[in-house]
Structures are given as C-alpha cells and as structure tokens.
Enzyme design. Sequence first.
Site, short mmCIF file in Angstrom:
data_model
loop_
_atom_site.label_atom_id
_atom_site.label_comp_id
_atom_site.label_asym_id
_atom_site.label_seq_id
_atom_site.Cartn_x
_atom_site.Cartn_y
_atom_site.Cartn_z
N VAL A 259 0.83 -1.21 0.00
CA VAL A 259 0.00 0.00 0.00
C VAL A 259 0.86 1.26 0.00
O VAL A 259 0.55 2.25 -0.66
CB VAL A 259 -0.95 0.00 1.22
CG1 VAL A 259 -1.76 1.29 1.27
CG2 VAL A 259 -1.88 -1.20 1.16
N GLY A 260 1.94 1.22 0.76
CA GLY A 260 2.82 2.39 0.83
C GLY A 260 4.01 2.14 1.72
O GLY A 260 4.09 1.13 2.43
N VAL A 267 3.62 -0.77 4.47
CA VAL A 267 2.25 -1.16 4.79
C VAL A 267 1.70 -2.03 3.67
O VAL A 267 1.81 -1.67 2.48
CB VAL A 267 1.35 0.07 5.00
CG1 VAL A 267 -0.07 -0.36 5.33
CG2 VAL A 267 1.90 0.97 6.10
N LYS A 283 1.31 -3.07 8.95
CA LYS A 283 2.48 -2.19 8.94
C LYS A 283 3.66 -2.97 9.48
O LYS A 283 3.74 -3.29 10.67
CB LYS A 283 2.22 -0.95 9.80
CG LYS A 283 3.38 0.04 9.81
CD LYS A 283 3.01 1.28 10.63
CE LYS A 283 4.13 2.31 10.65
NZ LYS A 283 3.76 3.51 11.45
N ASP A 390 2.78 14.59 15.00
CA ASP A 390 3.10 14.46 13.57
C ASP A 390 1.82 14.52 12.72
O ASP A 390 1.57 13.64 11.90
CB ASP A 390 3.85 13.15 13.32
CG ASP A 390 4.61 13.17 11.99
OD1 ASP A 390 4.83 14.27 11.44
OD2 ASP A 390 4.99 12.09 11.50
#
Length: 550
Positions: A259-260, A267, A283, A390
């Site tokens: 996914v990324g 992930v 993750k 963040d």
Amino acid sequence: MNRLNGSVPVEILSLSYLSNFIMLSDNFLTGSLPIEVGRLRNIRTLLLSHNKLYGEIPTTISGCVSLEVLELDDNMIQGTIPPSLSNIRGLQILNLSNNSLSGSIPQSFGSMKGLQELLLSHNNLSGSIPKVMEDMTGLIYLDLSYNNLQGEIPKKGIFSNASAISVTGNPGLCGGLSQIHLTACPLKTSEKRTRWRLLLTVGTPIACFILFSSFAFLIYKRQSRKRASSEISMNSHFPRITYGDLLRATGGFSDDNLVGRGRHGSVYKGILETLNTTTVAVKVFNLAEQGASRSFSSECKVLRTVRHRNIIKAFTSCSSIDSRGHDFKALVYEFMSNGSLETWLHPQTEEEQHKSQSLTFIHRLSIAIDIADALEYLHEGCQPPMVHCDIKPGNILLDNEMVAHVADFGLAKVLSGSSRASSRSSIDIRGSIGYVPPEYGVGGQAITSGDVYSYGILLLEMLTGKRPADDMFKNGLTLRKLVEMQISSEGFLNIVDPLMLSQNHASKEEECFVSVALVGLSCSIDSPYGRPNIAEVATKMHAIKTGIKN
C-alpha cells in the site's frame, strides 16, 4: 467524575445512534440498570463503575451487540451473572468486580473467544470454575479473587499462566499451578489405589525414560518458541496473531499488496483468516532503520488505550521471528480503502488525479472536523492525555465513506498526570518539515498546542492545495504568510485550490473559505500561548459547517 445522583436516565439509553462510549463512572447514581440498556445496539464502551447501582443486571444487555468494554464494578449489583452476556461476541473487557453478585460463573462464558479481560473479584460467587473457560483462547487476564468458589482449578488455557490469573480469597479452591500456592486437591480412594499400583509396576527404567523424554521435549519447545513465537506487545484487548498468519494474509508480503512505504516500514493490504477474513492493513517495521523499534513501542502504547471513531483502529500487534530468523514487528490496522489525505491533495498517478477532482470543499471541511475531533479526544478525552506530534496529510487516512482517521502514533507523547501542558521529558522528535511548531525547533517540550499548530498548517494546505515545504516558499515566504497576505488584500480566492471551486460557488461558500483560513492562521501563530485549544477549534469548525448548510 461528578456528583450526579438519581437513576441512570432512560433517555440516554434510548439514544441508539450512540456508537463510541457512555461514561457515567465515579458518580452517585442509584437504582438498577434500566432494561432499555439493550437499545444501545451500536455502543462500544459502557462505563458505570464507582456508583451506587443495585438490582440485577438486565438480560436485555445482550442487545448491545457492538459492545467491546462493559464496566459495572464498584456498585451494589445483586443477583446472578446473566448467561446472555456471552451473546455479545465482540466483548473484550468485562468488569463486574466489587459487587454482590451470587450464583455460579455461567458455562456460556466458554464461548466468548474474544474476551480479553474478565474481572469478577469481590463478589459472592460460588460453585466451581467452569472447565470450559479453558477454551477462552483470547483471555489474557482473569480475576476471580475473593469469592466462594470451590473445587479444582482448571489447568489449560489461561490457567496455565499463573501471572495471568488471580484466585486469592477462595479457600475452597485447590490444585492448579504450584505458583498459585493452593493446597493439592484430595485424591479419591480409587485414584490413590491406582497411583500406588502404577508406581510399583513401572519401576526405575520407565521413570528414567520419562525423565529423558521430558528433558528432550523441553529443549524442543524452547527452540520452537524461538523460531516461531508471537508475542502481543499490546498485552490486552487484542487477539494473538503469528508471523505465519501475516505472511499468508499478505501473500508473502507481496509487492502486489504493498500500500505504501513510510519512515519506519512498509504497509501491506491483507485478508486475515484469523479475524474472520477481515481486510486489514499490516504495517511491517524495518527494524534496521534507526528509531523503528521505538516507534513500534510507542504506537503499541498509544493504540492499546485510545478508542475514537476518528482514530485508526488497531486489531493487534505481532512481535516475533521471521522465516530467516530475524526479529519481526508489525501492527495490524483496520484497512482504509481511500488511502491517505496526501494522495487526494497531491495526486501523483492518473487514477489519483481523477479521484482528487471529487474532493469538494464540503469533503475537506468534514475531514478537517474529523481531525479536530480526534485531537480533542487525544488532548482532552483520553486518560492520560497525549500529543500526536506528527499531524500531516500522510497520517490522515480515509475510509470508504471518506471519514478521516488519524494514524501513525510513532512520535506520540503521553502527557504527565499533573499537567496537560507539558510532557514527561524534553521533546525528542523530528516531526515533518513544515508542520513542526517553531518551539520544537529550540528544544521545547511536547505540548498540545504543538498539535494545534500542525493542524493549522494542515488546514491552510487543504484550502490552497500547496504543501508547506513547496519550492515556492523561500526568502521568508511561508504558506502561512501567503494566506495571511492574500486575506488582507482580499485576493484569497486567487490561491484557493482550483479543484475546490465549483463553477457556480456561492458567496456563502467563499465566506466559509475565509473562515476556515482564519482558523488555520490562529492555530499556526508562532507563540504556543496565543493559539486556541483544540476544543475551541473543533467548536469553530463545526459552526462553519453548520453555517454553510444553513
């Protein structure tokens, strides 16, 4: 934690749309729990601890089919424990301690596979501990202390871990692990005769063989545990997931399911069979990256305690050994089908560009409100309060209904119990360029107004479509200064993201653009003491949305 008295209002229990929690703990409420409690079909957490409730637990409570946490401890509740509680399949924490409950522990509890914590101490429960409780595979902590329970303690499941159970104050109990320090259960006459006959018959050779086999078995188990163990770092409320489960769920962590990638790992999308074929986001932390292990621990610490509709839901964690014998750490989240806000504001692919054209001002406003509500919960609603540290588009995930969920708590800081204004230690974070408040850059402490600053910058980014670290911002020009100059010169529409402007947008919509920009500017001033708190911000954002609808 007030001085509320009287009975539990039926009117509150009739609000069937409530889906997060009802917290009425630490008051002076009396009377019995109304049967209307069963109408709360969507409620996840119901807390009525430390009151003066009496009467019986209504069987209708099984109608709370979404309930995950039920705490009725420290009351004067009588009667038996309703077996119908086992119908609440998603229940994770059940606390009925410090009441006047009688009768036996329902046999039906054995079917509650997802229950993580069961606390029944300081009651008048009698009978034996149901052997079927050995089958409660999700149970991590069990407290049965100070009752009138009798008989032999089961030996499997949760009962094989002495540190996970408490049975003190039940003089009629016997057996169990030696660490529990109970007397051995008396043997029946037939059992004594059989045991003596076996001792005489078997003899020394067989005893030596058993000793050798046991020693070999222990070595095998120890090596096996090193190769494939999986420990739940979150330690409560979460199911056990192994490395093998995650390997199968993600197709061997295939690039097709990627996914990324983030600062500390990757992930993957997966379908987890052990969670009823639920689609999840896994993750996986790159432990070779500096700070990855600390980020994993921080996220575990936060996500095992926070619960809010606008905060990413964590199913579980996995700390194990991978197929190559290396340390493996991963977190399993609810899958967000619409990805991150980053891809909607700054599309890279043709598909993302096509999707981003549908991100209207109303969508952006709703997302901004979701984020504000999540931060208000973190700063004001959860105990202890915490700072995310963040907030940026990449850490805002969107579900299939475009509801925003704040994610990535790797830098989060838990605030001290005495103050919500400062953290326990000086700040040690990097954050993300453009979103970090100026006080963090000079060694300031993690404070809630730091999140407010980041939120303000995010608002301005959502309005303009420009990143705070865009190449255009140099020689003293910043995103905040750009918006501030354009508002003062009445040229704000010149910098509004054109994708957000409809061909026939109304003047009321333009007014809302400016209203949101003013909120963003007030949140992102340099001095942390001049910024509004997030509760004030959330109230203003809700008012803007109400105004545009009217």
